[in-house]
Write a protein that holds these residues in place. Structure first.
Motif: not given
Ligand SMILES: [Zn+2]
Length: 179
Positions: A115-118, A154-155, A160-162, A176-177
């Motif tokens: 639930l996180a992407i770098d 914003p994409l 709902g991702w931070e 992350q979400k």
């Protein structure tokens, strides 16, 4: 047909190999094919391991990034870097799932749940609490192609991702979400 350069063509089990991952987490993960433009201007095929609940929206978000021709160096499951976040970051590799604590803590990172992407970490560093920059020597320059900015964020945020770029301790590569 569009020509595509295949950078990653792992099976699900290959993408999760050589790592102890609790079964309750493993069974929630999904391997997603990610077509993206790289810095050579060509279309590449990468892969991300994410939580199955976000697989669809991640595919859509990366399709939008490709439409915008936002360059992403490479998108390869972190098993290819021996599950070593430092090696993956230095290679400017975009990745999601990694079963690991938050750097400098013993708390599990959102990466542990897919639930996180770098994104392009060598261009979008993380500033540690002690001021250390990782990967070492990386500099955040919003004018550089491939930099995560308020144009791109914003994409993710609309789903709902931070964004770590909004945090006091900047982590520009990180989305992350909490689901
Ligand atoms: Zn991260």
């Amino acid at each position: 047909m569009r020509e595509i350069i295949v950078d990653s063509a792992m099976s699900f089990s290959e993408a999760l190999a050589e790592k102890e991952i609790p079964d309750n987490i493993r069974k929630t993960l999904s391997l997603v094919e990610i077509p993206h433009y790289s810095f050579d201007g060509k279309l590449h095929q990468g892969q991300l391991v994410v939580h199955a609940d976000v697989a669809q929206e991640i595919r859509r978000i990366f399709d939008r990034l490709a439409e915008k021709r936002f360059p992403i160096a490479r998108v390869i499951p972190i098993v290819a870097y021996g599950w070593d976040d430092d090696r993956s970051m230095v290679a400017n590799n975009t990745s999601a799932f990694n079963y690991r604590p938050i750097r400098g803590t013993d708390r599990l990172s959102c990466h542990s749940f897919g639930l996180a992407i770098d994104i392009n970490p060598a261009l979008n560093p993380c500033i540690q609490y002690d001021g250390e920059v990782v990967p070492p020597g990386a500099r955040y320059d919003p004018g550089q192609p491939g930099t995560v900015t308020a144009d791109i964020a914003p994409l993710f945020k609309s789903c709902g991702w931070e964004w770590g770029g909004d945090w006091h301790n900047k982590d520009w590569q990180h989305f992350q979400k909490t689901v």
